[in-house]
Design an enzyme around this catalytic site. Structure first.
Site, PDB file in Angstrom:
ATOM      1  CB  ILE A  45      67.404  40.421  21.882  1.00 52.13           C
ATOM      2  CG1 ILE A  45      67.977  39.147  22.521  1.00 52.13           C
ATOM      3  CG2 ILE A  45      67.678  40.481  20.379  1.00 52.13           C
ATOM      4  CD1 ILE A  45      69.478  38.965  22.343  1.00 52.13           C
TER       5      ILE A  45
ATOM      6  CG  ASP B  22      61.596  35.803  18.029  1.00 51.22           C
ATOM      7  OD1 ASP B  22      61.974  35.279  16.968  1.00 51.22           O
ATOM      8  OD2 ASP B  22      61.802  37.001  18.312  1.00 51.22           O
TER       9      ASP B  22
ATOM     10  CG  ASN C  35      61.827  34.031  12.041  1.00 50.48           C
ATOM     11  OD1 ASN C  35      61.074  34.631  11.263  1.00 50.48           O
ATOM     12  ND2 ASN C  35      61.931  34.357  13.311  1.00 50.48           N
TER      13      ASN C  35
ATOM     14  NE  ARG D 245      63.821  44.649  11.111  1.00 47.51           N
ATOM     15  CZ  ARG D 245      64.568  45.669  10.746  1.00 47.51           C
ATOM     16  NH1 ARG D 245      63.981  46.782  10.371  1.00 47.51           N
ATOM     17  NH2 ARG D 245      65.871  45.584  10.716  1.00 47.51           N
TER      18      ARG D 245
HETATM   19  C1  EPZ Z   1      65.791  37.608  13.554  1.00 44.03           C
HETATM   20  O1  EPZ Z   1      65.735  39.023  13.373  1.00 44.03           O
HETATM   21  C2  EPZ Z   1      64.339  37.143  13.607  1.00 44.03           C
HETATM   22  N1  EPZ Z   1      63.672  37.452  12.357  1.00 44.03           N
HETATM   23  C3  EPZ Z   1      63.616  37.829  14.764  1.00 44.03           C
HETATM   24  O2  EPZ Z   1      62.299  37.276  14.825  1.00 44.03           O
HETATM   25  C4  EPZ Z   1      64.348  37.493  16.065  1.00 44.03           C
HETATM   26  O3  EPZ Z   1      63.730  38.196  17.118  1.00 44.03           O
HETATM   27  C5  EPZ Z   1      65.819  37.907  15.958  1.00 44.03           C
HETATM   28  O4  EPZ Z   1      66.422  37.270  14.806  1.00 44.03           O
HETATM   29  C6  EPZ Z   1      66.625  37.522  17.189  1.00 44.03           C
HETATM   30  O5  EPZ Z   1      66.535  36.156  17.406  1.00 44.03           O
HETATM   31  C7  EPZ Z   1      63.886  36.641  11.286  1.00 44.03           C
HETATM   32  O6  EPZ Z   1      64.624  35.681  11.346  1.00 44.03           O
HETATM   33  C8  EPZ Z   1      63.125  36.987  10.033  1.00 44.03           C
HETATM   34  P1  EPZ Z   1      69.311  40.098  14.827  1.00 44.03           P
HETATM   35  P2  EPZ Z   1      67.100  39.835  13.034  1.00 44.03           P
HETATM   36  O7  EPZ Z   1      70.001  40.652  13.644  1.00 44.03           O
HETATM   37  O8  EPZ Z   1      67.922  39.062  12.098  1.00 44.03           O
HETATM   38  C9  EPZ Z   1      70.886  44.180  16.598  1.00 44.03           C
HETATM   39  C10 EPZ Z   1      59.967  37.297  14.942  1.00 44.03           C
HETATM   40  O9  EPZ Z   1      59.215  37.621  15.875  1.00 44.03           O
HETATM   41  N2  EPZ Z   1      71.495  44.355  15.273  1.00 44.03           N
HETATM   42  O10 EPZ Z   1      69.845  38.857  15.473  1.00 44.03           O
HETATM   43  O11 EPZ Z   1      66.713  41.217  12.684  1.00 44.03           O
HETATM   44  C11 EPZ Z   1      69.364  44.330  16.542  1.00 44.03           C
HETATM   45  O12 EPZ Z   1      69.003  45.684  16.651  1.00 44.03           O
HETATM   46  C12 EPZ Z   1      61.175  38.156  14.619  1.00 44.03           C
HETATM   47  O13 EPZ Z   1      59.813  36.268  14.224  1.00 44.03           O
HETATM   48  C13 EPZ Z   1      72.347  45.421  15.056  1.00 44.03           C
HETATM   49  O14 EPZ Z   1      72.603  46.229  15.960  1.00 44.03           O
HETATM   50  O15 EPZ Z   1      67.777  39.838  14.488  1.00 44.03           O
HETATM   51  C14 EPZ Z   1      68.908  43.527  17.731  1.00 44.03           C
HETATM   52  O16 EPZ Z   1      69.011  44.331  18.878  1.00 44.03           O
HETATM   53  C15 EPZ Z   1      61.229  39.414  15.457  1.00 44.03           C
HETATM   54  N3  EPZ Z   1      72.895  45.600  13.826  1.00 44.03           N
HETATM   55  C16 EPZ Z   1      69.929  42.388  17.811  1.00 44.03           C
HETATM   56  O17 EPZ Z   1      71.072  42.828  17.045  1.00 44.03           O
HETATM   57  C17 EPZ Z   1      72.643  44.734  12.798  1.00 44.03           C
HETATM   58  O18 EPZ Z   1      73.194  44.929  11.691  1.00 44.03           O
HETATM   59  C18 EPZ Z   1      69.420  41.082  17.244  1.00 44.03           C
HETATM   60  O19 EPZ Z   1      69.145  41.286  15.896  1.00 44.03           O
HETATM   61  C19 EPZ Z   1      71.763  43.655  13.024  1.00 44.03           C
HETATM   62  C20 EPZ Z   1      71.208  43.474  14.273  1.00 44.03           C
END
Ligand code: EPZ
Length: 416
Positions: free
Chosen positions: A325, A303, A23, A92
């Site tokens: 989350i 995670d 990540n 994604r």
């Molecule tokens: C990153 O995903 C990681 N992936 C995820 O790891 C990790 O679980 C997550 O951060 C939280 O720590 C990478 O870095 C590639 P977020 P990301 O945007 O960026 C909501 C793994 O297992 N949200 O912080 O997608 C979303 O739905 C993966 O390695 C919105 O609503 O996470 C979620 O509920 C899985 N609108 C929360 O925020 C948006 O525009 C956290 O998402 C963006 C996010």
């Protein structure tokens, strides 16, 4: 589809070297698109998600060459601004190319990532804030179509500290004349690593590691060699596997401070853990139950939630883990119950009555971190546990069978 056969119960011993963080390297690879100078990245982990991102870069015209443990990227030949559905649907994190393409070319056409197993995962925070930076964005036939004449230096505030949105917006702003700020930015260490990489190329980013990132635009970047941080989630996985199997192991190649909250929770449960800056030593421990809420960094990482539930099945007493989350991140629970675990789900809560031994049964991986949880449980289980659909695991764990075998586990891959 490959399967893993894990023979338990087993104890682990020795040391394991953690790979570079998936990540961290995923956004860093997207940031390659920003530069027309060579970029040399060291020890990129061999993971499916990484391969997908590198293929995406190649499709955009980036030249990629490998020499030993150094992979060189040259985006001076960038000749497309379109990230197509066939690749984006499998990963994604492809959405990370949106910001760099807009900063470099002023246009981008990126397939909407679609949902994923653990939740709907919208990208509204990415898109609404890119619009505030002056981008025109429309959604058409499953694609995000965006263009911008001139990025505007803007003070942004994220409604939620989204990791991906923070990273996309930082990358979008590195060439913007003037100063752009991102308030309520996420604090994950992988974001700091991306910012350090960008600064190594010549960006001017300050406030790294704080909730207010400040980006002063620069004109261009220089050639750079860089190596990402260790993977704190991979490290958490081995840490919990050791505790679940009553083992003594040493985990090397990761900043222990990136795992501080997890280590503190485990110590409160009775775990014997000693750390230096880059190693974590764990010893056979008698643990008691816990009550945990997943949260953005520096809180308990979502995670590591699945792996923690697997560990708690081996801990006498009640544990309660709340997933705050993602809305659907308990798919490992029915599989753990197939092994005999006593877990009750109540909305966002998982209630684990731990201590009963588990017994082998065929189980199925459903997503990346769920797969890790099933491995931890299988190591404690009496008999041969067959783990199906291990392609989920291959997305984020480098040389997993090798590393666990070196620690003494009996684990083999059956190609189907
Ligand atoms: C990153 O995903 C990681 N992936 C995820 O790891 C990790 O679980 C997550 O951060 C939280 O720590 C990478 O870095 C590639 P977020 P990301 O945007 O960026 C909501 C793994 O297992 N949200 O912080 O997608 C979303 O739905 C993966 O390695 C919105 O609503 O996470 C979620 O509920 C899985 N609108 C929360 O925020 C948006 O525009 C956290 O998402 C963006 C996010």
């Amino acid at each position: 589809m490959d399967k893993l056969i894990i023979t338990g119960p087993c104890t682990l011993s020795g040391s394991v070297r953690i790979s570079r963080a998936k990540n961290a390297y995923l956004p860093i690879l997207a940031a390659v698109l920003l530069s027309n100078k060579p970029i040399h990245l060291k020890n990129i982990p061999e993971l499916q998600d990484i391969k997908t991102m590198i293929k995406l870069l190649s499709n955009l015209g980036v030249q990629v060459s490998k020499n030993g443990n150094i992979t060189t990227f040259d985006a001076s030949t960038l000749n497309s601004h379109e990230a197509t559905y066939d690749l984006v649907k499998t990963m994604r994190a492809s959405i990370f190319v949106l910001g760099p393409l807009l900063a470099r070319l002023g246009k981008a056409k990126v397939s909407l990532p679609g949902g994923c197993a653990i939740g709907t995962r919208p990208i509204d925070l990415h898109l609404t804030n890119l619009e505030k930076l002056g981008c025109e964005i429309s959604l058409h036939a499953g694609y995000v179509e965006a263009h911008v004449k001139k990025m505007l230096p803007t003070s942004l505030t994220l409604a939620f500290p989204s990791v991906g949105a923070t990273e996309n917006l930082i990358m979008a702003s590195v060439f913007t004349e003037g100063v752009t700020t991102i308030d309520n930015s996420a604090l994950e260490p992988e974001i700091d690593d991306l910012a350090h990489f960008l600064n190594a190329m010549g960006a001017k980013i300050t406030g790294i590691g704080t909730q207010k990132i400040v980006i002063e635009g620069v004109k261009s970047f220089k050639e750079v060699t860089y190596e990402a941080i260790g993977d704190r989630i991979e490290a958490a996985t081995y840490l919990m596997a050791a505790l679940a199997t009553g083992s003594n192991i040493t985990i090397e190649g990761v900043k222990s401070r990136h795992l501080q909250f997890v280590i503190d929770v485990l110590k409160k449960m009775g775990a014997k853990i000693e750390t230096t800056e880059d190693t974590i030593q764990v010893f056979k421990s008698e643990l008691t139950g816990c009550q945990i809420d997943t949260a953005p960094f520096p809180g308990f990482p979502t995670d590591a939630q699945a792996q923690m539930i697997a560990l708690c099945t081996q801990v006498k007493g009640i544990s309660v883990i709340t997933e705050n989350i993602f809305e659907n991140r308990f798919m490992h629970v029915p599989e753990l119950i197939r092994l005999g675990a006593d877990i009750t789900l109540k909305g966002k809560l998982a209630i684990i009555e731990g201590g009963a031994p588990l017994s082998a049964a065929p189980i199925m991986c459903t997503d990346l971190r769920a797969s890790a949880a099933l491995i931890i449980a299988a190591l404690t289980t009496t008999g041969d546990t067959e783990l199906q659909r291990v392609y989920h695991l291959d997305r984020g764990y480098e040389k997993l069978e090798e590393k666990f075998s070196q620690l003494g586990a009996k684990i083999k891959r059956v190609k189907e």
